[in-house]
Design a protein around this motif. Structure first.
Motif, PDB file in Angstrom:
ATOM      1  N   GLU A 232       0.833  -1.202   0.000  1.00  0.00           N
ATOM      2  CA  GLU A 232       0.000   0.000   0.000  1.00  0.00           C
ATOM      3  C   GLU A 232       0.868   1.253   0.000  1.00  0.00           C
ATOM      4  O   GLU A 232       0.585   2.214  -0.718  1.00  0.00           O
ATOM      5  N   LYS A 233       1.925   1.239   0.810  1.00  0.00           N
ATOM      6  CA  LYS A 233       2.811   2.402   0.846  1.00  0.00           C
ATOM      7  C   LYS A 233       3.398   2.655  -0.543  1.00  0.00           C
ATOM      8  O   LYS A 233       3.390   3.785  -1.035  1.00  0.00           O
ATOM      9  N   LYS A 234       3.890   1.609  -1.175  1.00  0.00           N
ATOM     10  CA  LYS A 234       4.544   1.763  -2.469  1.00  0.00           C
ATOM     11  C   LYS A 234       3.596   2.302  -3.519  1.00  0.00           C
ATOM     12  O   LYS A 234       3.944   3.207  -4.283  1.00  0.00           O
ATOM     13  N   THR A 235       2.385   1.758  -3.576  1.00  0.00           N
ATOM     14  CA  THR A 235       1.441   2.206  -4.606  1.00  0.00           C
ATOM     15  C   THR A 235       0.925   3.615  -4.336  1.00  0.00           C
ATOM     16  O   THR A 235       0.532   4.320  -5.268  1.00  0.00           O
ATOM     17  N   GLY A 236       0.957   4.060  -3.078  1.00  0.00           N
ATOM     18  CA  GLY A 236       0.448   5.376  -2.746  1.00  0.00           C
ATOM     19  C   GLY A 236       1.437   6.505  -2.946  1.00  0.00           C
ATOM     20  O   GLY A 236       1.044   7.685  -2.941  1.00  0.00           O
ATOM     21  N   LEU A 237       2.711   6.183  -3.132  1.00  0.00           N
ATOM     22  CA  LEU A 237       3.728   7.221  -3.293  1.00  0.00           C
ATOM     23  C   LEU A 237       3.667   7.830  -4.697  1.00  0.00           C
ATOM     24  O   LEU A 237       3.534   7.116  -5.688  1.00  0.00           O
ATOM     25  N   ARG A 238       3.795   9.155  -4.761  1.00  0.00           N
ATOM     26  CA  ARG A 238       3.682   9.839  -6.047  1.00  0.00           C
ATOM     27  C   ARG A 238       5.040  10.148  -6.674  1.00  0.00           C
ATOM     28  O   ARG A 238       5.168  10.157  -7.899  1.00  0.00           O
ATOM     29  N   VAL A 239       6.059  10.441  -5.858  1.00  0.00           N
ATOM     30  CA  VAL A 239       7.375  10.757  -6.419  1.00  0.00           C
ATOM     31  C   VAL A 239       8.481   9.880  -5.838  1.00  0.00           C
ATOM     32  O   VAL A 239       9.435   9.544  -6.546  1.00  0.00           O
ATOM     33  N   LYS A 246       6.627   9.638 -14.872  1.00  0.00           N
ATOM     34  CA  LYS A 246       5.981  10.923 -15.084  1.00  0.00           C
ATOM     35  C   LYS A 246       5.354  11.420 -13.782  1.00  0.00           C
ATOM     36  O   LYS A 246       4.715  10.660 -13.054  1.00  0.00           O
ATOM     37  N   CYS A 247       5.549  12.699 -13.498  1.00  0.00           N
ATOM     38  CA  CYS A 247       4.900  13.306 -12.337  1.00  0.00           C
ATOM     39  C   CYS A 247       3.388  13.237 -12.537  1.00  0.00           C
ATOM     40  O   CYS A 247       2.875  13.611 -13.604  1.00  0.00           O
ATOM     41  N   PRO A 248       2.634  12.773 -11.530  1.00  0.00           N
ATOM     42  CA  PRO A 248       1.182  12.668 -11.686  1.00  0.00           C
ATOM     43  C   PRO A 248       0.478  14.019 -11.726  1.00  0.00           C
ATOM     44  O   PRO A 248      -0.696  14.086 -12.078  1.00  0.00           O
ATOM     45  N   VAL A 249       1.193  15.089 -11.400  1.00  0.00           N
ATOM     46  CA  VAL A 249       0.591  16.429 -11.410  1.00  0.00           C
ATOM     47  C   VAL A 249       0.829  17.142 -12.732  1.00  0.00           C
ATOM     48  O   VAL A 249      -0.091  17.690 -13.336  1.00  0.00           O
ATOM     49  N   CYS A 250       2.096  17.123 -13.210  1.00  0.00           N
ATOM     50  CA  CYS A 250       2.433  17.930 -14.387  1.00  0.00           C
ATOM     51  C   CYS A 250       3.001  17.124 -15.548  1.00  0.00           C
ATOM     52  O   CYS A 250       3.260  17.700 -16.612  1.00  0.00           O
ATOM     53  N   ASP A 252       5.961  16.050 -15.946  1.00  0.00           N
ATOM     54  CA  ASP A 252       7.416  16.150 -16.083  1.00  0.00           C
ATOM     55  C   ASP A 252       8.037  14.855 -15.561  1.00  0.00           C
ATOM     56  O   ASP A 252       7.406  14.081 -14.830  1.00  0.00           O
ATOM     57  N   THR A 253       9.301  14.624 -15.899  1.00  0.00           N
ATOM     58  CA  THR A 253       9.994  13.411 -15.465  1.00  0.00           C
ATOM     59  C   THR A 253      10.534  13.589 -14.045  1.00  0.00           C
ATOM     60  O   THR A 253      11.212  14.570 -13.749  1.00  0.00           O
ATOM     61  N   ILE A 254      10.224  12.643 -13.192  1.00  0.00           N
ATOM     62  CA  ILE A 254      10.712  12.686 -11.807  1.00  0.00           C
ATOM     63  C   ILE A 254      12.205  12.404 -11.794  1.00  0.00           C
ATOM     64  O   ILE A 254      12.683  11.466 -12.432  1.00  0.00           O
ATOM     65  N   ARG A 255      12.935  13.234 -11.066  1.00  0.00           N
ATOM     66  CA  ARG A 255      14.395  13.115 -10.999  1.00  0.00           C
ATOM     67  C   ARG A 255      14.843  12.712  -9.599  1.00  0.00           C
ATOM     68  O   ARG A 255      14.073  12.724  -8.647  1.00  0.00           O
ATOM     69  N   SER A 263      18.647   8.330  -1.247  1.00  0.00           N
ATOM     70  CA  SER A 263      18.398   9.222  -2.376  1.00  0.00           C
ATOM     71  C   SER A 263      17.073   9.920  -2.152  1.00  0.00           C
ATOM     72  O   SER A 263      16.254   9.483  -1.339  1.00  0.00           O
ATOM     73  N   LEU A 264      16.886  11.022  -2.860  1.00  0.00           N
ATOM     74  CA  LEU A 264      15.596  11.716  -2.817  1.00  0.00           C
ATOM     75  C   LEU A 264      15.078  11.859  -4.235  1.00  0.00           C
ATOM     76  O   LEU A 264      15.844  11.854  -5.202  1.00  0.00           O
ATOM     77  N   GLN A 265      13.767  11.954  -4.354  1.00  0.00           N
ATOM     78  CA  GLN A 265      13.134  12.137  -5.647  1.00  0.00           C
ATOM     79  C   GLN A 265      12.261  13.395  -5.615  1.00  0.00           C
ATOM     80  O   GLN A 265      11.689  13.732  -4.561  1.00  0.00           O
ATOM     81  N   TYR A 266      12.154  14.054  -6.756  1.00  0.00           N
ATOM     82  CA  TYR A 266      11.410  15.315  -6.825  1.00  0.00           C
ATOM     83  C   TYR A 266      10.998  15.566  -8.265  1.00  0.00           C
ATOM     84  O   TYR A 266      11.503  14.939  -9.203  1.00  0.00           O
TER      85      TYR A 266
END
Length: 287
Positions: A232-239, A246-250, A252-255, A263-266
């Motif tokens: 559930e945690k994995k499927t609920g994460l957006r970035v 692809k970012c679910p909002v815009c 763009d490619t998540i980096r 690591s961090l993603q944004y």
């Protein structure tokens, strides 16, 4: 690593199944996971589980006034058992089982830890505050006391990146690497933004993002069996952990920005005005 929403859900799961049952016995398979010796873990036998709570990422089982406090660390997990094998477990080897709690009705749970880097920690104490990590926790973001004013006081004057501040358990309890990425994406804020530079509007937005992100994760996890929480945690994460998607909002490619052990993603469009953040580790590899 289990963070606040998963530990909150585990606590709720155990309230439904363990509270009211006596501990029949506890098998310790990984002695390194046990961090206390007085009271001994054998003192739990015969006592009844009267409550289950959470302190940040720490799980707390109240057993007739003694507290079995667990920190699952990076690779630990709790696995509920409706019944146990007749043959007792053997320690050593590649067995991920660290500790097994038997309840009086034949059910119970295992604490497991995968990998070679061990961090799972189990404490038996008379007061949760005796656990050093619990005693040093910052405010809990799901507490009514975690107001916008509280957050403003936290960021005031701190010359540290907001990503690191959110992950520091001594500053804010329960948020780790995954949900700090999610919170900052929801707030449309760069993970490298310096905390002290946040305006009143920034604090308002960040506070709302923290509450919405964590409460949404807790709601999604409510009522799930322990073995389903990771999925559930994995499927609920957006970035977080979605580099290259692809970012679910815009769209763009998540980096990603890589560090020595994490690591961090944004999303550049949502969080950094379209500019990729410097990834020093990757830059060194390209030289």
């Amino acid at each position: 690593m289990p963070e606040l929403p998963e530990v909150e859900s585990l606590a709720g799961f155990l309230r439904e199944r363990a509270v009211g049952h006596a501990v029949a016995r506890v098998d310790v398979l990984a002695i390194s996971a046990l961090k206390t010796y007085d009271p001994p873990i054998t003192a739990l036998a015969g006592l009844t589980v009267t409550g289950v709570g959470r302190h940040g990422k720490f799980l707390d089982l109240d057993v007739d006034g003694l507290h079995l406090v667990v920190h699952l660390a990076r690779a630990g997990w709790l696995r509920w058992r409706e019944e146990f094998p007749a043959r007792p477990p053997r320690p050593g080897g590649k067995n991920p089982l660290a500790l097994r709690v038997h309840l009086d009705d034949g059910t119970g749970f295992d604490l497991t830890e995968a990998g070679t880097k061990k961090g799972l920690a189990v404490y038996v104490v008379r007061d949760p505050a005796e656990v050093p990590g619990v005693a040093s926790l910052g405010p809990d973001p799901l507490s009514p006391d975690f107001t916008e004013e509280t957050l403003a006081g936290i960021v005031n004057g701190r010359r540290t990146q907001i990503k690191g501040l959110l992950r520091d358990q001594k500053i804010v309890a329960g948020i780790g690497n995954a949900y700090s990425d999610e919170v900052l994406h929801a707030a449309r804020m760069s993970p490298f933004k310096i905390a002290a530079t946040l305006t009143d509007d920034d604090v308002h937005t960040l506070h709302r993002a923290i509450l919405d992100t964590l409460n949404d994760a807790v709601t999604r996890s409510a009522g799930l069996a322990a073995q389903d929480l990771k999925g559930e945690k994995k499927t609920g994460l957006r970035v977080h952990a979605r580099t290259g998607e692809k970012c679910p909002v815009c769209t763009d490619t998540i980096r990603e920005v890589s560090f020595a052990d994490s690591s961090l993603q944004y999303c550049p469009t949502c969080q950094t005005a379209g500019k990729p953040l410097a990834d020093r580790r990757m830059s060194r590899l390209l030289k």
